[in-house]
Design a protein around this motif. Structure first.
Motif: not given
Length: 147
Positions: A3-12
């Motif tokens: 989930l952390h990676k998904i949130i980081k990609i979405l934020a980017l």
């Protein structure tokens, strides 16, 4: 993928989209925005902000509920009760008076005594919470210094 990676990609992705709209707005200039010629870039920036706000609120709600059910529910309910008590105190302290407001604001914005009371309640609650936060920081600093 976590989930952390998904949130980081979405934020980017949302950051890049926001930067693109920001550059589009800056390059259009004030005159074009006032004339309505660059409404697409302004609307795009607004929709991007709405999406970001919605995602942030959804994530906060999910993680708060997750934390509530994983942690001590009694402490959580005491904290919520204390906040509600402060909000009630703020509401009781507010006057709801329209005195001092410009007459055109009262007429054009349809400000009533009830509206004024709720705004005053929000301000009073903010002030009380601010004073409590500053007091807590001072107390924690004093405790740290005395140890």
């Amino acid at each position: 993928m976590g989930l952390h990676k998904i949130i980081k990609i979405l934020a980017l992705i949302l950051s890049v989209v926001g930067i693109i709209f920001f550059v589009m707005i800056l390059s259009a200039g004030d005159a074009a925005i006032e004339a309505g010629e660059s409404a697409g870039s302004v609307n795009g920036a607004l929709y991007t902000s709405y999406i970001i706000l919605g995602l942030v609120l959804a994530f906060v709600l999910v993680f708060v509920l997750k934390g509530v059910f994983a942690g001590d529910i009694k402490k959580t309910l005491i904290t919520v009760g204390a906040f509600l008590a402060i909000a009630i105190i703020g509401y009781v302290m507010s006057s709801g008076s329209l005195e001092g407001l410009p007459e055109e604001l009262i007429i054009t914005e349809n400000v009533t005594e009830t509206t004024s009371k709720w705004v005053g309640a929000g301000l009073n609650t903010f002030y009380i919470l601010g004073v409590l936060a500053i007091g807590a920081m001072i107390l924690s600093g004093l405790k740290r210094v005395t140890k």
